[in-house]
Design a protein around this motif. Structure first.
Motif, PDB file in Angstrom:
ATOM      1  N   LEU A  25       0.832  -1.209   0.000  1.00 51.95           N
ATOM      2  CA  LEU A  25       0.000   0.000   0.000  1.00 51.95           C
ATOM      3  C   LEU A  25       0.863   1.254   0.000  1.00 51.95           C
ATOM      4  N   ALA A  26       1.938   1.240   0.785  1.00 52.95           N
ATOM      5  CA  ALA A  26       2.796   2.424   0.873  1.00 52.95           C
ATOM      6  C   ALA A  26       3.403   2.778  -0.483  1.00 52.95           C
ATOM      7  N   GLU A  27       3.741   1.766  -1.282  1.00 53.12           N
ATOM      8  CA  GLU A  27       4.245   2.032  -2.627  1.00 53.12           C
ATOM      9  C   GLU A  27       3.198   2.774  -3.453  1.00 53.12           C
ATOM     10  N   CYS A  28       1.953   2.337  -3.327  1.00 56.37           N
ATOM     11  CA  CYS A  28       0.868   2.962  -4.094  1.00 56.37           C
ATOM     12  C   CYS A  28       0.547   4.363  -3.575  1.00 56.37           C
ATOM     13  N   GLN A  29       0.655   4.547  -2.258  1.00 57.87           N
ATOM     14  CA  GLN A  29       0.309   5.846  -1.671  1.00 57.87           C
ATOM     15  C   GLN A  29       1.311   6.934  -2.024  1.00 57.87           C
ATOM     16  N   ARG A  30       2.480   6.553  -2.523  1.00 61.94           N
ATOM     17  CA  ARG A  30       3.431   7.568  -2.981  1.00 61.94           C
ATOM     18  C   ARG A  30       2.784   8.487  -4.005  1.00 61.94           C
ATOM     19  N   TYR A  31       1.994   7.907  -4.908  1.00 64.79           N
ATOM     20  CA  TYR A  31       1.350   8.733  -5.932  1.00 64.79           C
ATOM     21  C   TYR A  31      -0.168   8.780  -5.810  1.00 64.79           C
ATOM     22  N   CYS A  32      -0.753   7.910  -4.968  1.00 66.33           N
ATOM     23  CA  CYS A  32      -2.209   7.942  -4.755  1.00 66.33           C
ATOM     24  C   CYS A  32      -2.479   7.860  -3.254  1.00 66.33           C
ATOM     25  N   PRO A  33      -2.294   8.970  -2.547  1.00 67.58           N
ATOM     26  CA  PRO A  33      -2.320   8.940  -1.079  1.00 67.58           C
ATOM     27  C   PRO A  33      -3.680   8.586  -0.490  1.00 67.58           C
ATOM     28  N   GLY A  34      -4.759   8.655  -1.246  1.00 63.37           N
ATOM     29  CA  GLY A  34      -6.082   8.392  -0.697  1.00 63.37           C
ATOM     30  C   GLY A  34      -6.429   6.928  -0.551  1.00 63.37           C
ATOM     31  N   LEU A  35      -5.570   6.029  -1.014  1.00 57.12           N
ATOM     32  CA  LEU A  35      -5.867   4.598  -0.899  1.00 57.12           C
ATOM     33  C   LEU A  35      -5.700   4.124   0.542  1.00 57.12           C
ATOM     34  N   THR A  36      -6.507   3.132   0.929  1.00 61.51           N
ATOM     35  CA  THR A  36      -6.421   2.534   2.259  1.00 61.51           C
ATOM     36  C   THR A  36      -6.262   1.026   2.128  1.00 61.51           C
ATOM     37  N   LEU A  37      -5.906   0.380   3.222  1.00 59.60           N
ATOM     38  CA  LEU A  37      -5.776  -1.077   3.207  1.00 59.60           C
ATOM     39  C   LEU A  37      -7.067  -1.761   2.777  1.00 59.60           C
ATOM     40  N   GLU A  38      -8.198  -1.201   3.189  1.00 58.37           N
ATOM     41  CA  GLU A  38      -9.489  -1.801   2.873  1.00 58.37           C
ATOM     42  C   GLU A  38      -9.792  -1.739   1.369  1.00 58.37           C
ATOM     43  N   ASP A  39      -9.074  -0.879   0.643  1.00 58.81           N
ATOM     44  CA  ASP A  39      -9.309  -0.772  -0.798  1.00 58.81           C
ATOM     45  C   ASP A  39      -8.644  -1.893  -1.589  1.00 58.81           C
ATOM     46  N   LEU A  40      -7.713  -2.628  -0.972  1.00 56.87           N
ATOM     47  CA  LEU A  40      -6.921  -3.620  -1.699  1.00 56.87           C
ATOM     48  C   LEU A  40      -7.483  -5.023  -1.510  1.00 56.87           C
ATOM     49  N   THR A  41      -8.006  -5.604  -2.582  1.00 52.21           N
ATOM     50  CA  THR A  41      -8.490  -6.986  -2.583  1.00 52.21           C
ATOM     51  C   THR A  41      -7.617  -7.791  -3.526  1.00 52.21           C
ATOM     52  N   PRO A  42      -6.987  -8.879  -3.072  1.00 55.98           N
ATOM     53  CA  PRO A  42      -6.082  -9.627  -3.955  1.00 55.98           C
ATOM     54  C   PRO A  42      -6.776 -10.140  -5.214  1.00 55.98           C
ATOM     55  N   MET A  43      -6.063 -10.059  -6.319  1.00 57.21           N
ATOM     56  CA  MET A  43      -6.474 -10.648  -7.599  1.00 57.21           C
ATOM     57  C   MET A  43      -5.530 -11.803  -7.922  1.00 57.21           C
ATOM     58  N   GLU A  44      -5.899 -12.581  -8.934  1.00 53.85           N
ATOM     59  CA  GLU A  44      -4.977 -13.595  -9.428  1.00 53.85           C
ATOM     60  C   GLU A  44      -3.715 -12.921  -9.952  1.00 53.85           C
ATOM     61  N   CYS A  45      -2.586 -13.513  -9.670  1.00 57.63           N
ATOM     62  CA  CYS A  45      -1.333 -12.926 -10.124  1.00 57.63           C
ATOM     63  C   CYS A  45      -1.049 -13.343 -11.567  1.00 57.63           C
ATOM     64  N   GLY A  46      -0.077 -12.694 -12.159  1.00 54.82           N
ATOM     65  CA  GLY A  46       0.485 -13.134 -13.421  1.00 54.82           C
ATOM     66  C   GLY A  46       1.910 -13.582 -13.187  1.00 54.82           C
ATOM     67  N   ILE A  47       2.445 -14.366 -14.104  1.00 57.40           N
ATOM     68  CA  ILE A  47       3.833 -14.813 -13.993  1.00 57.40           C
ATOM     69  C   ILE A  47       4.533 -14.523 -15.310  1.00 57.40           C
ATOM     70  N   ARG A  48       5.609 -13.776 -15.227  1.00 55.88           N
ATOM     71  CA  ARG A  48       6.380 -13.397 -16.410  1.00 55.88           C
ATOM     72  C   ARG A  48       7.515 -14.380 -16.629  1.00 55.88           C
ATOM     73  N   ALA A  49       7.665 -14.821 -17.866  1.00 54.22           N
ATOM     74  CA  ALA A  49       8.776 -15.701 -18.244  1.00 54.22           C
ATOM     75  C   ALA A  49       9.994 -14.841 -18.552  1.00 54.22           C
ATOM     76  N   GLN A  50      10.988 -14.873 -17.686  1.00 53.50           N
ATOM     77  CA  GLN A  50      12.199 -14.080 -17.883  1.00 53.50           C
ATOM     78  C   GLN A  50      13.367 -15.005 -18.222  1.00 53.50           C
ATOM     79  N   ALA A  51      13.923 -14.849 -19.404  1.00 57.73           N
ATOM     80  CA  ALA A  51      15.101 -15.636 -19.771  1.00 57.73           C
ATOM     81  C   ALA A  51      16.325 -15.058 -19.073  1.00 57.73           C
ATOM     82  N   VAL A  52      17.042 -15.916 -18.353  1.00 60.64           N
ATOM     83  CA  VAL A  52      18.274 -15.526 -17.668  1.00 60.64           C
ATOM     84  C   VAL A  52      19.418 -16.310 -18.306  1.00 60.64           C
ATOM     85  N   MET A  53      20.486 -15.612 -18.670  1.00 66.93           N
ATOM     86  CA  MET A  53      21.604 -16.224 -19.364  1.00 66.93           C
ATOM     87  C   MET A  53      22.601 -16.818 -18.375  1.00 66.93           C
TER      88      MET A  53
END
Length: 399
Positions: free
Chosen positions: A323-351
């Motif tokens: 939340l603190a990361e988000c409040q840097r630019y959107c200070p009006g957000l509260t903990l109650e505003d955050l409901t988890p969604m399904e995540c995504g997974i990025r395929a990152q090629a590492v050499m």
């Protein structure tokens, strides 16, 4: 029967490639193999739905050109097929003084790439987005939102009308290249094709290995964890709101996105995953973990990014830190505003040297082309990427 082309992978890159091949070779026999029970189960169906403008990429670079062309063609495709998209624009917001120089450099880069932008001061940010706070921002009016799953299914309909065979639950277990064709074994079938193109995303390195190709990289999964904002926040922003990217990291940071379905999401973070396709939090997969642990490049990469990695871990474990990361630019957000969604997974090629691959990575042979890394924003750029892959395949055939 020997097909002209077989494609492994039912994400947006695989379908865009199939589409490009059939445009260039009308009437060709094409089969597409998807290991899941439907299309877009992984990266294509689990992203924030942004049509990117190309502002982040080096002026004149291949990725910048692909993104610009891809954004225009994606919007054209949506218009032709009646798929809704919204040109909401994007604000990249500096909230600390040390970010302003990087923001100004991005603004200069945008101009060199031919991207229309506007610089905003704090008052200008407030006028555009009353709920957003910052010292300075770049406004990118052409950025848009869409459902890439809807685009994917429209592509699939096109392919079926052109005679393509799309098969589900068809994971390859063996691939053998012969002089005249490639043989692909699944649990239920044996398939032959004159040419194989693998667009396997999170499993691309494994598909290359079972095809007998030597690889010098591994796919490392990075979880992108999202929250859905409460209904009261559906109108909290009009545009997408992004932080200034951290230097040296391949991720764009946690951002606010008005989704095409009417709600607002926040995310993703970039958290090392311990399962390539494990979407619930704390998912573990023994095979995936063993693959990473046995690859020296993984450890080199992890030690290179230990500080940002620990920060992302803290944000993942503690909702208040996220939340603190988000409040840097959107200070009006509260903990109650955050409901988890399904995540995504990025395929990152590492050499092998620990570097993260930020460009395309292809492996090929006489009758195979494996797309082992398709860099972000692959969804935005899918149509020109498909053209590029098809042209490469056809150039190899005619050589």
């Amino acid at each position: 029967m020997i097909h002209d082309y077989a494609i492994i992978g039912g994400g947006i890159i695989g379908l865009a490639t199939a589409r490009a091949l059939l445009e260039r070779r009308p009437g060709a026999s094409l089969i597409l193999l998807e290991k899941e029970d439907r299309l877009g189960r992984h990266q294509t169906g689990r992203n924030s739905g942004v049509i990117h403008s190309g502002i982040y990429y080096a002026p004149g670079s291949f990725k910048a050109r692909l993104c610009r062309e891809g954004a225009a063609r994606t919007k054209e495709f949506c218009t032709e097929h009646g798929i809704p998209f919204q040109t909401r624009g994007k604000l990249i917001v500096a909230t600390r003084k040390d970010e302003i120089a990087r923001l100004d450099a991005l603004h200069e880069r945008a101009g060199q790439n031919g991207i229309r932008t506007e610089l905003l001061d704090a008052a200008g940010i407030h006028r555009c987005e009353p709920n957003i706070a910052g010292l300075k921002a770049i406004r990118v009016p052409e950025a848009a939102i869409v459902s890439y799953a809807a685009i994917l299914h429209a592509m699939a309909d096109e392919l079926r009308k052109k005679g393509a065979d799309i098969r589900y639950r068809a994971a390859p277990v063996a691939i053998r290249e012969a002089a005249t064709h490639v043989g692909i074994e699944t649990a239920d079938d044996s398939i032959s094709a004159r040419h194989l193109i693998a667009c396997a995303g999170l499993q691309s390195d494994r598909i290359a290995r079972i095809a007998g190709l030597k690889i010098r990289h591994r796919i490392v999964p990075f979880r992108g964890e999202y929250y859905r904002l409460s209904e009261r926040c559906n109108d909290i922003v009009s545009a997408m709101i992004y932080p200034v990217p951290e230097p040296g990291l391949p991720f764009l940071g946690t951002h606010l996105t008005p989704m095409i379905d009417g709600f607002v999401s926040v995310g993703p973070n970039a958290m090392l995953g311990l399962a390539r396709e494990g979407y619930p939090k704390f998912s573990l997969n023994a095979r995936d973990m063993a693959d990473m642990a046995a690859f020296p490049g993984f450890w080199k990469a992890i030690f290179s990014f230990i500080r940002p990695g620990m920060k992302e871990l803290g944000n993942s474990l503690f909702k208040r830190r996220y939340l603190a990361e988000c409040q840097r630019y959107c200070p009006g957000l509260t903990l109650e505003d955050l409901t988890p969604m399904e995540c995504g997974i990025r395929a990152q090629a590492v050499m092998a040297d620990g570097s993260m691959q930020h460009d395309f990575l292809f492996l090929d042979s006489t009758r195979m082309l494996h797309v082992c890394n398709a860099p972000s924003p692959a969804a935005t750029s899918a149509l020109p990427i498909g053209d590029m892959i098809a042209d490469r395949v056809l150039a190899g055939i005619s050589a």
